[in-house]
Design an enzyme around this catalytic site. Structure first.
Site, PDB file in Angstrom:
ATOM      1  N   GLU A 287      -0.229  -2.117   4.065  1.00 56.01           N
ATOM      2  CA  GLU A 287      -0.632  -2.930   2.699  1.00 56.01           C
ATOM      3  C   GLU A 287      -0.003  -4.216   3.945  1.00 56.01           C
ATOM      4  O   GLU A 287       0.966  -3.993   3.347  1.00 56.01           O
ATOM      5  CB  GLU A 287      -0.055  -2.298   1.677  1.00 56.01           C
ATOM      6  CG  GLU A 287      -0.655  -3.211   0.244  1.00 56.01           C
ATOM      7  CD  GLU A 287       0.314  -2.806  -1.194  1.00 56.01           C
ATOM      8  OE1 GLU A 287      -0.308  -3.411  -1.678  1.00 56.01           O
ATOM      9  OE2 GLU A 287       1.055  -2.583  -1.163  1.00 56.01           O
TER      10      GLU A 287
ATOM     11  N   ASP B   1       2.307   2.051   1.501  1.00 55.74           N
ATOM     12  CA  ASP B   1       2.927   1.001   0.650  1.00 55.74           C
ATOM     13  C   ASP B   1       3.744  -0.592   0.944  1.00 55.74           C
ATOM     14  O   ASP B   1       4.885  -0.503   0.867  1.00 55.74           O
ATOM     15  CB  ASP B   1       3.154   1.615  -0.993  1.00 55.74           C
ATOM     16  CG  ASP B   1       3.339   0.359  -2.091  1.00 55.74           C
ATOM     17  OD1 ASP B   1       2.054   0.731  -2.797  1.00 55.74           O
ATOM     18  OD2 ASP B   1       4.745   0.104  -2.498  1.00 55.74           O
TER      19      ASP B   1
END
Length: 703
Positions: A386, A349
């Site tokens: 990401e 993330d």
């Protein structure tokens, strides 16, 4: 010969002790006792705190003798503990000077960052009975029988990823499972995943987090909202107890391992969504302290010169990932999950934060990203970034990859959304996306691109074509949260409607999207529930919605069976044709002597694609003799995409030999004529051209 290191050398009250080993960090069994080892550079003293399981107060506090501190590691063996009935934590003393970055408080009970299991949130949503000692470490036995299980090692180009939320997948009453919302419940739904055809599940955060850590309330009911998604880690080494049917028994480790093992037995890999960019301890205006801040705030977090937190995560704090101590913790953590849980890969993330230095500046050669890429234990593990963060660093196509990393391709998402909704000027960009985005990943190959249109963050696929605007009022933030640009289209009416034409159009656009996704080079990822038309009623930031808005409604498998069937057969089509799953980029030439280029571009006229700005049509053909660089024989595949509001006649390219065009999918047709199972495609009577309906996609197979 008897070992001499099993004997204590020190006594403190009733506890028998000896100097411990500084590595590995955490609580680990040694002959006769437990080795407790924890790092703090700036602490003056450390005390081990021991509880009986569930007790309100500790039964022992053991200060680390000065001689048990080795460098900046406190290490001590405690003998003769009741291992199965122990919870533990620490208290640290040191300077409390926030402007210098220090937040020591000797009264504060702190969780071990290396705790392998954590108590305190044993039941989902259940408030802690003791706020002072709410997160406690547990000792974990390494006695799980994996038999012959190992990481599956499915080639990246063959993956079909399914992003899912552990609780949301089975929490809905319609799931009809024994323990809804748990790891155990997913086991009962593996046949569904296999029928859909996915071979990899990407689990949204399953590291221990605090679902009660949310300050907002439901504007209608006044009830506190939760941190449902889990992007706020409490402990990186521990599976979330509240996701385990056996969490109240402290068996979450074995329950999750059993799930991984059964998924592997069914040919499904497991990727974990990991959140190393921040923790749940909050930021400058939040004194929520349970671990890192009280142990060594200045090491674990990025701090400004005045001691305040940098906030590149958008959540208040930012982990200091390229500090060597934090970097080692991340490596130790991922190695642990691979070695002990057989995890196949990780999605990071806001991964761009992992490439910032201690002051937040992007590094040209980030040590952590390089170390992850070259780590021996992670050598076969999939690494997915990401490739952006909340501080404005956007690295899609430029993320430091070291030949290993792939990326969530945000450009693919936006381009496909804009093309399907009819935006002009998208044809050229779409052609790049279909080829695996060589404009972004020329040296890295198509598998560097994780292709997706929807993910947990943003509209669902059904909402993408039902709403022009976000509708996040239920989040209690006056609709300020969530992204505003969605590249969505409501098809003429905002939200639900009984208009049959609008509903038919929305269904068609959903099918167009998944059809293009599954014929694109790269690695496709779909969002849980999209395959049955799940709606969040226009909420594009449902992080706090632990209710029907987020939960998978299993009745939709029946009511939206045509969508499910279309998804299933699109996935089957992709898996049946290796020419759709290249390891290298197309060359746009014939290098096997078939008479056809590996990929050729067409428009309404064969061999004459229209790349003009106003055009909304495009077709391409793949030569099956170039599959896997000519090492595998496959059919020819032709895909015509018409996002114009009128039908268009597409001239078909001629096929070699006696091959004939057959219809695999036509989203302009109603179910079940919209798609056929691989091998059951319908032979075309007219081989010269095909009328592609308005806003429709047609897939033909030539054999």
């Amino acid at each position: 010969m008897q070992r001499i290191d099993i004997y204590p050398t020190h006594r403190y009250q009733n506890f028998l002790l000896r100097a411990g080993r500084p590595y590995p960090l955490g609580a680990n069994f040694v002959p006769g006792g437990v080795n407790f080892a924890i790092f703090s550079r700036y602490a003056a003293d450390c005390t081990l705190v021991l509880f009986e399981k569930g007790a309100d107060q500790p039964f022992g506090r053991i200060p680390f003798p000065t001689e048990f501190r080795i460098g900046n590691v406190y290490a001590m063996v405690v003998f003769d503990l009741d291992y199965e009935n122990i919870e533990y934590g620490y208290q640290f003393d040191g300077p409390n000077k926030p402007h210098e970055g220090h937040h020591f408080n000797k009264e504060q009970f702190l969780l071990d960052p290396y705790a392998k299991a954590i108590s305190g949130r044993d039941l989902w949503g259940s408030p802690p009975k003791d706020s002072q000692f709410q997160h406690r470490g547990l000792l974990v036995y390494d006695d799980f029988d994996w038999v012959h299980d190992r990481m599956l090692g499915i080639p990246a180009e063959d993956l079909v990823i399914y992003e899912m939320h552990v609780r949301g997948f089975t929490r809905h009453p319609s799931s009809n499972v024994k323990y809804p919302g748990t790891f155990a419940a997913i086991r009962e739904k593996i046949p569904y995943l296999k029928e859909l055809g996915v071979n990899c599940v990407e689990l949204m955060p399953i590291h221990e987090f605090d679902e009660l850590h949310n300050t907002f309330v439901d504007p209608d009911t006044g009830e506190p909202l939760k941190n449902y998604w889990g992007y706020g880690t409490v402990g990186f080494f521990a599976p979330k107890a509240g996701y385990a049917a056996t969490g109240r028994l402290g068996m979450q480790v074995d329950e999750f391992k059993a799930l991984v093992k059964l998924l592997h037995q069914n040919g499904i890999e497991v990727i974990l969504d990991v959140v190393f960019n921040h923790t749940a301890e909050g930021g400058n205006d939040d004194d929520h302290t349970f671990s890192f801040r009280g142990i060594d705030n200045k090491t674990y977090y990025m701090l400004r010169p005045d001691g305040r937190y940098y906030n590149f995560s958008g959540t208040g704090n930012t982990m200091n990932c390229n500090n060597p101590v934090v970097r080692n913790m991340v490596l130790d953590c991922l190695r642990y999950w691979v070695a002990e849980y057989h995890i196949d890969g990780f999605r990071f993330d806001l991964a761009s934060i992992l490439g910032r230095d201690t002051r937040g500046n992007p590094l040209s050669n980030p040590p952590l990203l390089e170390a992850l890429a070259y780590d021996p234990v992670l050598g076969k593990t999939k690494l997915i970034a990401e490739a952006w963060d909340a501080g404005g660093l956007y690295q899609v196509g430029s993320f430091p990859a070291y030949g290993r990393w792939s990326e969530w391709n945000g450009q693919y998402r936006d381009t496909l959304r804009r093309f399907v909704t009819g935006d002009m000027g998208q044809v050229g960009a779409l052609a790049e996306c279909i080829q695996g985005s060589p404009h972004l990943y020329q040296e890295r190959g198509p598998t560097a691109s994780i292709n997706f249109v929807t993910a947990h963050d943003g509209f669902t696929l059904a909402d993408l074509f039902s709403y022009n605007e976000k509708h996040n009022w239920a989040n209690g933030e006056n609709n300020r949260d969530g992204h505003t640009p969605n590249h969505s289209w409501n098809c003429g009416w905002e939200g639900p409607t009984t208009d049959p034409e609008i509903n038919a159009l929305r269904r068609r656009l959903m099918k167009n999207t998944v059809a293009i996704l599954m014929v694109s080079q790269g690695v496709p990822m779909i969002l849980m529930g999209d395959e049955v038309g799940h709606t969040r009623q226009g909420n594009n930031n449902a992080y706090c919605q632990d209710n029907e808005l987020s939960w998978f409604d299993w009745t939709q498998v029946e009511t939206n069976s045509d969508i499910f069937r279309f998804f299933k057969n699109c996935i089957a089509f992709r898996k049946a044709h290796p020419v759709l799953r290249g390891r290298t980029h197309f060359r746009n030439e014939d290098y096997v002597g078939s008479g056809y280029a590996d990929i050729s571009w067409h428009g309404v006229e064969a061999w004459n694609a229209d790349w003009s700005y106003h055009n909304r049509t495009l077709a391409f053909m793949l030569c099956g003799q170039h599959a896997r660089q000519g090492t595998v024989q496959d059919d020819h595949i032709y895909v015509a995409m018409n996002m114009h509001w009128e039908s268009h006649q597409f001239e078909l390219p001629n096929l070699p030999d006696k091959r004939r065009w057959r219809v695999a999918a036509n989203t302009g047709m109603a179910s079940p004529q919209d798609i056929h199972e691989p091998g059951q495609e319908m032979l075309l009577a007219e081989q010269e051209s095909f009328l592609v309906g308005a806003r429709s996609v047609v897939i033909l197979v030539g054999r």
